[in-house]
Design an enzyme around this catalytic site. Structure first.
Site, short mmCIF file in Angstrom:
data_model
loop_
_atom_site.label_atom_id
_atom_site.label_comp_id
_atom_site.label_asym_id
_atom_site.label_seq_id
_atom_site.Cartn_x
_atom_site.Cartn_y
_atom_site.Cartn_z
N ASP A 1 0.85 -1.20 0.00
CA ASP A 1 0.00 0.00 0.00
C ASP A 1 0.88 1.25 0.00
O ASP A 1 0.38 2.38 -0.07
CB ASP A 1 -1.02 -0.01 1.15
CG ASP A 1 -0.37 0.04 2.52
OD1 ASP A 1 0.86 -0.11 2.61
OD2 ASP A 1 -1.11 0.21 3.52
N SER A 2 2.20 1.06 0.02
CA SER A 2 3.13 2.18 -0.21
C SER A 2 2.89 2.77 -1.60
O SER A 2 3.42 3.83 -1.93
CB SER A 2 4.58 1.72 -0.06
OG SER A 2 4.83 0.54 -0.79
N ASP B 1 -1.26 -6.31 -0.38
CA ASP B 1 -1.19 -5.64 0.92
C ASP B 1 -2.58 -5.11 1.26
O ASP B 1 -3.17 -4.36 0.47
CB ASP B 1 -0.21 -4.46 0.80
CG ASP B 1 0.41 -4.09 2.12
OD1 ASP B 1 0.22 -4.82 3.11
OD2 ASP B 1 1.11 -3.06 2.15
N LYS C 1 -0.86 -9.56 3.05
CA LYS C 1 -0.14 -9.10 4.24
C LYS C 1 -1.03 -8.09 4.95
O LYS C 1 -1.71 -7.30 4.31
CB LYS C 1 1.18 -8.44 3.82
CG LYS C 1 1.92 -7.74 4.95
CD LYS C 1 3.25 -7.21 4.52
CE LYS C 1 3.25 -5.81 3.96
NZ LYS C 1 2.65 -4.76 4.82
N GLU D 1 -1.08 -5.46 8.71
CA GLU D 1 -0.24 -4.86 9.76
C GLU D 1 -0.83 -5.09 11.15
O GLU D 1 -2.04 -5.07 11.32
CB GLU D 1 -0.13 -3.35 9.53
CG GLU D 1 0.54 -2.97 8.23
CD GLU D 1 0.65 -1.46 8.05
OE1 GLU D 1 0.31 -0.69 8.97
OE2 GLU D 1 1.10 -1.05 6.96
N GLU E 1 9.55 -4.50 10.45
CA GLU E 1 9.98 -3.23 9.83
C GLU E 1 10.58 -2.27 10.86
O GLU E 1 9.98 -2.03 11.93
CB GLU E 1 8.78 -2.56 9.14
CG GLU E 1 9.14 -1.19 8.57
CD GLU E 1 8.11 -0.62 7.61
OE1 GLU E 1 7.09 -1.27 7.32
OE2 GLU E 1 8.35 0.51 7.12
O1 KIV Z 1 3.36 -1.02 1.64
C1 KIV Z 1 4.51 -1.45 1.70
O2 KIV Z 1 5.31 -1.37 0.77
C2 KIV Z 1 4.90 -2.06 2.96
C3 KIV Z 1 6.34 -1.95 3.29
C4 KIV Z 1 6.65 -0.60 3.80
C5 KIV Z 1 6.72 -2.96 4.29
O3 KIV Z 1 4.08 -2.51 3.70
#
Ligand code: KIV
Length: 283
Positions: A46-47, A85, A115, A117, A184
């Site tokens: 989600d970056s 994500d 994934k 968090e 992280e």
């Molecule tokens: O969104 C992402 O790229 C991530 C990384 C910062 C670990 O979750």
């Protein structure tokens, strides 16, 4: 071409102390290159909120955006383990939402895993998604979706007490059925303790070398993302400079009429131009 890796191959890599290479990709062309060099895993993080859409953080990112980018990456990298994500509010409300939204990544974008968090507070989500037959990766330490609560994008687990919390989170995540964990922005000593304590693969982004593999954000590695550079980033190229140079040359050429040249143009069929000129005169 090497056979696509699945969770068991990734587990075997940990057991054989072979480091996995993990990188983010958000679009077709980057994912193609990642597959070409044989990375073990791709994260459609989600970056993308910052790296693609120019948001200040990941909070505005939607399920639709994540799915759309996962689809592009999957098309480009059919033989690589792709992780979707889960964006903010796609799993925070309740277990049912979490399962339904996780399922969308698999149904609509053919990802291999998702994934999410958080530590012990998302344990029931991890369990529910894993019970739904889906592969889940946990993510602890600096968790960008809760950066407000953490006081910004700051390293975590730097005291004995907070490190202990992370270790307990990691064990709970494994116990809940996650098949891997991402740590992280945590001191290397703490990541090593977690890696040694868990049987599942533990990957690092900014948590030192003593992990079962490393994740980096592709826009950082390539030197494209300009807003800020975390301490843990190593740049392997400066594409921003190269892109600016190319676009400036193109602009200059257009303005002075140096582009396009004859080599970039289509030719009329032999003998057709005089016919056209004659026809125009007759009008
Ligand atoms: O969104 C992402 O790229 C991530 C990384 C910062 C670990 O979750």
């Amino acid at each position: 071409m090497e056979k696509k890796k699945g969770r068991f191959e990734l587990q075997k890599m940990k057991d054989a102390k072979q480091k996995a290479v993990w990188i983010t990709a958000y679009d077709y062309w980057t994912a193609q290159f990642a597959e070409k060099v044989g990375v073990d895993m791709i994260l459609v993080g989600d970056s993308l909120g910052m790296c693609v859409y120019g948001y200040e953080g990941t909070i505005p990112v939607t399920m639709e955006q994540c799915i759309c980018h996962c689809e592009a990456v999957r098309r480009a990298a059919p033989n690589t383990f792709v992780v979707g994500d889960m964006p903010f509010l796609s799993y925070q409300v309740n277990d049912d939402d979490a399962v339904r939204n996780a399922g969308r990544f698999f149904k609509e974008a053919s990802v291999d895993a998702i994934k999410l968090e958080g530590g012990r507070r998302v344990i029931s989500r991890i369990r529910a998604i894993a019970d739904g037959g889906m592969l889940v990766i946990g993510h602890i330490g600096l968790t960008p979706q809760s950066s407000g609560q953490l006081g910004g994008f700051k390293a975590q687990g730097r005291t004995a007490e907070t490190a202990m919390e992370l270790i307990e989170d990691a064990k709970a995540i494994q116990e809940a059925g996650a098949f891997a964990l991402l740590v992280e922005a945590v001191p290397p000593e703490v990541c090593k303790i977690i890696r040694d304590a868990l049987t599942i693969p533990v990957y690092s982004i900014g948590a030192g070398v003593d992990a079962d593999g490393q994740l980096m954000i592709v826009s950082d590695v390539l030197g494209i993302f300009q807003a800020f550079t975390p301490k843990f980033v190593k740049r392997y190229a400066n594409l921003a400079e190269e892109i600016v140079r190319a676009l400036a040359s193109y602009s200059e050429d257009v303005r002075k009429g140096a582009f396009p040249e004859p080599v970039h143009c289509y030719k009329m069929v032999e003998g057709e131009l005089p016919k056209l000129e004659k026809a125009l005169k007759g009008k």
